[in-house]
Scaffold this active site. Sequence first.
Site, PDB file in Angstrom:
ATOM      1  N   GLN A  87      15.848  73.712  42.103  1.00 28.65           N
ATOM      2  CA  GLN A  87      15.893  72.273  42.365  1.00 28.65           C
ATOM      3  C   GLN A  87      15.635  71.459  41.109  1.00 28.65           C
ATOM      4  OE1 GLN A  87      11.711  71.222  44.330  1.00 28.65           O
ATOM      5  NE2 GLN A  87      12.564  73.114  45.200  1.00 28.65           N
ATOM      6  N   HIS A  89      14.572  67.037  40.209  1.00 30.10           N
ATOM      7  CA  HIS A  89      14.137  65.781  40.813  1.00 30.10           C
ATOM      8  C   HIS A  89      14.699  64.599  40.027  1.00 30.10           C
ATOM      9  CE1 HIS A  89      11.549  68.305  43.126  1.00 30.10           C
ATOM     10  NE2 HIS A  89      10.828  68.659  42.080  1.00 30.10           N
ATOM     11  N   GLU A 124       6.251  66.815  38.085  1.00 28.09           N
ATOM     12  CA  GLU A 124       5.227  67.647  38.690  1.00 28.09           C
ATOM     13  C   GLU A 124       4.642  68.644  37.695  1.00 28.09           C
ATOM     14  OE1 GLU A 124       7.752  69.006  41.909  1.00 28.09           O
ATOM     15  OE2 GLU A 124       7.937  70.986  40.997  1.00 28.09           O
ATOM     16  N   HIS A 249      14.295  73.975  38.161  1.00 31.76           N
ATOM     17  CA  HIS A 249      13.148  74.870  38.279  1.00 31.76           C
ATOM     18  C   HIS A 249      13.090  75.481  39.673  1.00 31.76           C
ATOM     19  CE1 HIS A 249      11.777  70.995  39.846  1.00 31.76           C
ATOM     20  NE2 HIS A 249      10.853  71.645  40.539  1.00 31.76           N
ATOM     21  N   ARG A 268      18.734  70.150  45.501  1.00 33.73           N
ATOM     22  CA  ARG A 268      18.706  71.609  45.500  1.00 33.73           C
ATOM     23  C   ARG A 268      19.956  72.206  44.852  1.00 33.73           C
ATOM     24  NH1 ARG A 268      16.506  69.779  50.255  1.00 33.73           N
ATOM     25  NH2 ARG A 268      14.308  70.328  50.533  1.00 33.73           N
TER      26      ARG A 268
END
Length: 387
Positions: A87, A89, A124, A249, A268
């Site tokens: 995925q 972001h 993240e 990642h 995804r």
Amino acid sequence: MLVSLTNTPRDYAWGSTDLIARLEGREPTGRPEAEVWLGDHPGNPAVTGDGRTLDAWLAAEGSATGAPTTLTFLLKLLAAGSPLSIQAHPSKAQAEEGFAREEAAGIPRDAGQRTYRDDNHKPELIVAVSDEFHALAGLRPIDDTRRLLALLGPAAEPLASRLERHGPEAALADTIAWLLSGDAQSEVDALIQAAADAPRGAGFDAELDLVAHVADAYPGDPGVIVAMLMNLVVLAPGEGLYVPAGVLHAYVSGLGVELMAASDNVLRGGLTPKHIDVDELLTVLTPAPGPAPRVFAEPAGEGLWRYDTPAPDFALRRADVRDDAAVQVPVSQATIVLATAGSVTVQTAEEAAELTPGRALMITPEAQGVVLRGSGTVYLATSGTVS
């Protein structure tokens, strides 16, 4: 003020059946336990000691205690028993545009084909708790991938030729689009078999073994070959990985503490039965090859460490408390504390609470600081930058 926090583990299929239970010192349920959310995100807010959800508690009590009415971050305990989806972001601007577009189209926010569930970005940070935490992060330098593909024989020629067509970024973006298009299934199947048959001992044993492991979990999935283009990372306890917007990642196995901006936006790229929008993934993808974005803890005081990232939404510290020696932790913002080892007492001027592995609490800013005693390890998450 110290506010106790709990939540029920989310039962995603990729979750471990025992890692969270073992951390908490209880019997496994036999079901996958993937994530424990410790924040106020409306998708699964934590529960406070008085039975309110944390979002409701902050809305009612936040201003009086110096806390915000909403948090900019979400802290999680993450336990991967099998690989998560590959995925990436979106950036903040991409998330705002995509969310507005899907809102205007009337797609329900909980719909399976919905991509942008909120208008926020999702950088993240994951820090390993288990002895090893395996992850894929970022796209490997192409010269290294060429050396890996050379071990696979004729089956790798279609993939290798695509990586030669353009400069590194364009070649990787084109190759990922081709793999996920549905037009490359015969090549994907041949590559998976070639990776299983490839000789070991040439420097890529771990990568080839990972391909076999991922293929067992997701037979025939094109994401298995996308994974072959990515950096394999093995984190030791306390080592971290920072994933900014656009970086491909996937977490593979292990237990970690994850801290992110408060968002649930995921694009995804394989290893999942869920919705994959290849065109949208390529829109947000940063295809630049390079090393994995590791993060190492820096000293921040006696017994205290910090993980520096460029994310404006969150900051993470780790406290290693030993032999009941006091560790002083300044607190200027709402801070969520999660214990991962031993027994640590969190003490303000007015109250104290003991944390054992898996337990968490929130410190409100009026405390100004806490003293940690006991013997163990806790992670402290807050918004913004801390020294």
